[in-house]
Structures are given as structure tokens and as C-alpha cells.
Scaffold this motif. Sequence first.
Motif, short mmCIF file in Angstrom:
data_model
loop_
_atom_site.label_atom_id
_atom_site.label_comp_id
_atom_site.label_asym_id
_atom_site.label_seq_id
_atom_site.Cartn_x
_atom_site.Cartn_y
_atom_site.Cartn_z
N ILE A 1 4.49 0.68 -0.11
CA ILE A 1 4.68 0.20 1.26
C ILE A 1 5.59 1.19 1.99
O ILE A 1 6.67 1.52 1.52
CB ILE A 1 5.30 -1.21 1.28
CG1 ILE A 1 4.38 -2.19 0.55
CG2 ILE A 1 5.52 -1.66 2.71
CD1 ILE A 1 3.00 -2.32 1.16
N VAL B 1 5.89 -6.99 3.87
CA VAL B 1 4.83 -7.78 3.24
C VAL B 1 5.40 -9.12 2.80
O VAL B 1 6.44 -9.17 2.13
CB VAL B 1 4.22 -7.05 2.01
CG1 VAL B 1 3.05 -7.85 1.47
CG2 VAL B 1 3.80 -5.65 2.37
N TYR C 1 0.71 -8.55 5.94
CA TYR C 1 1.28 -7.23 6.19
C TYR C 1 1.64 -7.16 7.68
O TYR C 1 0.78 -7.24 8.54
CB TYR C 1 0.28 -6.13 5.85
CG TYR C 1 -0.01 -6.00 4.37
CD1 TYR C 1 0.59 -5.00 3.61
CD2 TYR C 1 -0.88 -6.87 3.74
CE1 TYR C 1 0.33 -4.88 2.27
CE2 TYR C 1 -1.15 -6.76 2.39
CZ TYR C 1 -0.53 -5.77 1.65
OH TYR C 1 -0.79 -5.65 0.31
N ILE D 1 -1.85 2.54 3.52
CA ILE D 1 -1.51 1.53 2.51
C ILE D 1 -2.77 1.30 1.69
O ILE D 1 -3.83 0.96 2.23
CB ILE D 1 -1.04 0.23 3.17
CG1 ILE D 1 0.24 0.47 3.95
CG2 ILE D 1 -0.84 -0.86 2.13
CD1 ILE D 1 0.65 -0.69 4.83
#
Length: 389
Positions: free
Chosen positions: A45, A51, A116, A128
Motif C-alpha cells: 500500500i 485500507v 481502499y 496497487i
Amino acid sequence: MNTDLKMKVNVLPVYTYNFLKVNDSILDASDITIDDVTSPEADEIHGGVSVKRGVSFDEAGDVFRAVKEKILVSSGVPGIPNGDTSDRDNDQALRTGMGIDVDKLFIASGAKCDVYTVDEGARVDKPIVIRFDMKNGQGRLSAQVIHAKRDSEVTVIMDYSSEKEDAGFLGISTRILAEEGATVNVVKTQLLGNEYLHFDDIGGACFEKAKIGLVALELGAKNVWNGCYTNLTTKEAVFNSDMGYLCRNDHKLDLNYVTDHRGKKTDAIMNFKGVLMDEAQKTLRFTIDFKNGSSGSAGDEQEDALLLSENVINRSMPIILCQEEDVDGRHGATIGQLGEDLLFYMESRGIDEEEAKRIMIKARLDSVARLIPDPEIMQKVQYYIQSIV
């Protein structure tokens, strides 16, 4: 857990003749094993992204219900009852391409959702990557929400793969919310085993001067359902999609893509390139829907399908719906076999018919694969294409 699936999915926005058998599709499968209702963690990330893992599927919908006056759709659609949207059984936080029965499956199964969130103004420079490395006999439901705040930008790649002869089940739900000025690019590569059952359900909401881009490759699995609905809610929202598909053996592919133009000067481009071989069957519904208030908007939907067997079944339904005068809508489908002129040209240079077919398949699918922004996954997809044609 084991379950029987019977869901009405991929419903056309407006019904056509029933005898054509394209108004909807029935996802009917018995004794499906679902042993995982979570999503794998992303490889990494990057800064500007947070997240929230393991959120209930119903709770994740609250991201969209906060702006439900613009994007909540629960009426006027075949298969979705009219009436009070407070009835949660008939409430989709954001309409998706496959429809509300998929939401009900996720809620009933207790599936978890990962949210997300991209910070306002953040530009995430690396994709990602979420990898679904499926095993033989495995069954999984997985849901994601991608929420890009104002003026942010992010790319999310979702890679589904298994060994070529594996069997199993993978069901995916992905919702995308692009706030004003945001850009969200989503890439989905499906390389599942030849006996897999797979569905991928997508819903997007795109606000003023925001953009959602989708690149999808459906290359594996035996039975596949894929739906994408994008709501271009306010002015100058943009949706672009490119799909490549290969349907072979006795495999079945069922697709439903809808762009819903509600704001002024919205724009959508949908391109589909695919190959059907052996005894494969494919149904593609793709719709541009210009609603009242969408003046100055444009939409273009095109398919280029190559049929390499007399036994394939191909159904293509390009549709334009219009409630507004000042719009530009274009659609078309080019469907056919290799031309005699092309075959003669290649044979005159020492390329036989079978090799000519392989070259055309690779060229068609590689034109979509090259849009993948991750070199490793792009190369993986290209190797996969080479190994099966």
C-alpha cells in the motif's frame, strides 16, 4: 460451506424479444464450495491510500449511501423492484452490471469487504496489486470498494489465476467511487483454470471531471459472468473501458456493460476485442444510456469479434437509449472469420492457416494486454496467451 447458486444476472436495461434469450442470464450452479469470504491483501500500500479490511458487505455500502440521491438506483430497471429504497432487500448502494442478486449472495454468505480510500489530492504513482492465487477445488467470495477522494489518482490491478486444469469458484464484487476530479484505473486479468466458475461484478460512480478507466482480460475459466455499470453522475465525467476475451472449448462467457449518462458533457468509450473458438458461446450486452439532463454527452461502443469455428455461438447486443437530444452516440459490432484475402496473403509468405490463426489471436489479445501498467503482470498475461493458442 456448500451452496446452490441460482441468480438472475446481467439484465438488459430495456428488454428486447424473449426468443432472442439475451434479456438476462441465469447463473445456475449446484453444490458450490465457498471456503473463503475475504480478499487477499495487496502486495503493498503506497502513500495516500488507507485500507479498512474485513468490513461487512452491507456496511461497506454506506460509502455510497452517503450520496444516494445521486447514485442509488433501485427502480425502473428490469429485475429490480420499484418502490421504497429503504427496503434493504431491494437496495443496492450502487447499481452494478450483474445486479442485485449478487449483493444478496454476498450478504447472505457474510462476505467481508476491503475499502481502499485515497486521500484528497493524493497521486499514487505505483499500482496497487491484489493477487488471487487460486487452488484446485477452492471457492471464494471477495469484495472491494475503491474510494478516490477529490483530485486524487490511483491504479488498482486485480489478478485472478490458477493452474490451467484447476476447478473451483471465484466470485468478485468491486465498487468504484471517483469524486470530483479524481481518476481511478482498474485492471482485471482472469487466467483461471479450465473448470473454474467465475463472476466479476462491477459498479462505478463518477462525479464532475472525474474519470474511471477499466482494462479487463477474460481468458480462462469454463463459465464466466462479467457485468459493469458506470453512473456518470455529473458534468464532464468520463468512463473508458477496454476488454479482451478468449472463449474456447465448450466455455461460456456472458457480459453486460452499461454506461448511464446523467450529467452534461459526459463521455464514455467501450471497446471489446475477442476470439471465439471450438464450441464456445459468448453473449455481450453493451448499452449507452443518455438520460434527461445529459446534453452535450458522447458515447461510443464497439466490438471486434473473430470467430474461428463454425460451431461457436455469438450474441452481440449493442444498444443506445436516449432521452436527450443534444448527444452523440455511436455503436457497432464487427463479427466475422479470417478473410480469404488475408489467408492468401499469409500463405503466400509461408504461413499456413493454423499459424495465421495463432498470429491473429495473439495480436488481438496482446493489444489489450499491453495496456496493463505492471510489466510483470503484462508479461504473465502474454505468456498465458502464447501457451493456449
